[in-house]
Design a protein around this motif. Sequence first.
Motif, short mmCIF file in Angstrom:
data_model
loop_
_atom_site.label_atom_id
_atom_site.label_comp_id
_atom_site.label_asym_id
_atom_site.label_seq_id
_atom_site.Cartn_x
_atom_site.Cartn_y
_atom_site.Cartn_z
N UNK A 38 51.86 8.07 -25.33
CA UNK A 38 50.88 8.98 -25.05
C UNK A 38 49.58 7.97 -24.25
N UNK A 39 48.92 9.37 -23.67
CA UNK A 39 47.87 8.79 -22.73
C UNK A 39 46.47 10.42 -22.51
N UNK A 40 45.42 9.99 -21.89
CA UNK A 40 43.80 11.05 -21.87
C UNK A 40 44.65 11.80 -20.71
N UNK A 41 44.18 12.83 -20.62
CA UNK A 41 43.87 13.65 -19.98
C UNK A 41 42.70 14.60 -20.25
N UNK A 42 42.01 14.43 -18.97
CA UNK A 42 40.32 14.87 -18.73
C UNK A 42 39.83 15.49 -17.78
N UNK A 43 38.56 15.55 -17.39
CA UNK A 43 38.31 15.63 -15.93
C UNK A 43 38.55 14.70 -14.58
N UNK A 44 38.29 14.44 -15.18
CA UNK A 44 37.91 13.02 -14.18
C UNK A 44 38.53 10.50 -14.46
N UNK A 45 38.54 10.69 -14.23
CA UNK A 45 39.48 8.92 -14.08
C UNK A 45 37.60 8.43 -15.28
N UNK A 46 36.63 8.64 -15.24
CA UNK A 46 35.85 8.06 -16.44
C UNK A 46 35.80 8.19 -17.40
N UNK A 47 36.27 9.74 -17.46
CA UNK A 47 36.35 10.72 -18.83
C UNK A 47 37.75 10.23 -19.59
N UNK A 48 38.82 9.69 -18.62
CA UNK A 48 39.92 9.49 -18.88
C UNK A 48 39.61 8.02 -20.01
N UNK A 49 39.18 7.16 -19.07
CA UNK A 49 38.99 5.77 -19.19
C UNK A 49 37.49 5.29 -20.76
N UNK A 50 37.02 6.25 -21.06
CA UNK A 50 36.63 6.72 -21.72
C UNK A 50 37.44 6.73 -23.50
N UNK A 51 38.78 7.48 -23.14
CA UNK A 51 39.61 7.96 -23.98
C UNK A 51 40.64 6.63 -24.19
N UNK A 52 40.73 5.90 -23.19
CA UNK A 52 41.43 5.32 -23.06
C UNK A 52 40.90 4.11 -23.84
N UNK A 53 39.67 3.91 -23.51
CA UNK A 53 39.38 1.80 -24.12
C UNK A 53 39.30 2.51 -26.07
N UNK A 54 39.98 3.95 -26.61
CA UNK A 54 39.68 4.17 -28.08
C UNK A 54 41.80 4.42 -28.03
N UNK A 55 42.28 5.16 -27.14
CA UNK A 55 43.58 4.63 -27.31
C UNK A 55 44.26 3.45 -27.39
N UNK A 56 44.03 2.78 -26.46
CA UNK A 56 44.90 2.17 -25.94
C UNK A 56 44.70 0.63 -27.53
#
Length: 492
Positions: A213-231
């Motif tokens: 599983x992983x994040x999908x968003x407009x930017x790397x910054x947006x993905x980083x916020x979701x990775x902080x939750x998912x990982x």
Amino acid sequence: MTDLHRLSIRELSEGLAGAKFSSRELTEHYLKRIEKIDAQVKSYVTVTAEQALAQADATDAAIKAGTASVLTGVPIAHKDIFCTQGIKTTAGSKMLDNFISPYDATVVAKGKAAGLVTLGKVNMDEFAMGSTSENSYYGATANPWNLSHVPGGSSGGSAAAVAADLAPFATGTDTGGSIRQPASFCGLTGLKPTYGRVSRFGMIAYASSLDQGGPMARSAEDCAYLMNVMAGHDAKDSTSVEKDIDNYVANLNGTSVKGLRIGIPKQYFNVAGLDADVKARVEESLKKLEEMGAILVEIDLTMTDAYVPTYYLIAPAEASSNLQRFDGVRYGYRAENPVDLMDLYKRSRSEGFGKEVQQRILIGTYALSAGYYDAYYVKAQKVRRLIQQDFLKAFESVDVIAAPAAPTTAYKIGANLSPVEMYLGDIYTIAVNLAGLPAINAPVGFDKDNLPVGLQLIGNYWSESQLLSVVHQYQQATDWHTKRAAIAEENA
């Protein structure tokens, strides 16, 4: 406020914390957009408006009470492969059309704990098998950039929802490119983490040694916020790795592009079928990174010809094993009026599974059968190790490896590509899953038909922070990630 959907995750977080708008207002804004636009895009399978508004009210109370976290009150869409308690979880299949999950997947539970508001579940290729999101019991999802084209797959609903501004970010899964390819087709940033970085508990399995599983968003910054939750490690998932995770947001500027050695595999840029526009946009993005101080290094990846045959033996074999649980007895679709148990099994599976899923189950069952197991499955696993070693050797001289995310831009809906043509479209993504490596897609421009093109960067194990950081800095110097599809602009 009519432009809340234009805000980044950081801006949404700051706006909620500063009481510029409430989570209820933000959630209602997205629900109205879904109601207005999604009939054309068809990204959502289930919209959970009632639950979303109840969650939003609870997060507003938490914000007022001072107990909120960074993402409290921010909406999200979940790929319909993640189990969600009390909400239908279908994996895009008739087989699970009546399945209401009794529990949350770890990724969903972590999202709830972080205060994320679930807008609903988004469409996908059935059981994550496909590259177009046409292989869904619920019909094809359209690409927001051109509604006559596919959004990619299998996480096509996630990509389309974000690209049409029907969710600020979304969860996806990647077994052979199912985050990176739809992110490329829809002009988004999508990260496939190292295998074991994100829990697979509650994520309906396709190929257990490849799924992530992983994040999908407009930017790397947006993905980083979701990775902080998912990982993070999860004791409920035996393949989850107990290893410290980074603060992906704090590390966005942690890797200097200056001096970064980017490997350019000569085999990847001589692939038959690589579209000229895709090649040109990827090369332009690499030139930009070089201008920013990166060093481009030509490398050899000698196992390229083995990627597709190896993947399409291992993945169907694991699918054959995983999907045997859907038998019409315990849960899911059940054939009516079976004459005996064998008839129940046969008809439940032939009626409940779509054509692509049945095809892959048959291939996998054949590869695992007596007399062929050693010749096919075992040999494929040995070649898989050689592919992994090929990458590890390359990483001795470079920091990241660059490639297109896909050889073409989005196909037309109903293009009816042959299975071989479709599978060859995965040439740049599947090796990453076979090796268990992390990789990210970043939007880098458009082809002559104004369809998005993606650059893929592949990292060594556990280098998600590095990949996000490199793409973040590229996105500070370019504006491709800020471009929006007409359907999103017209309905602002």
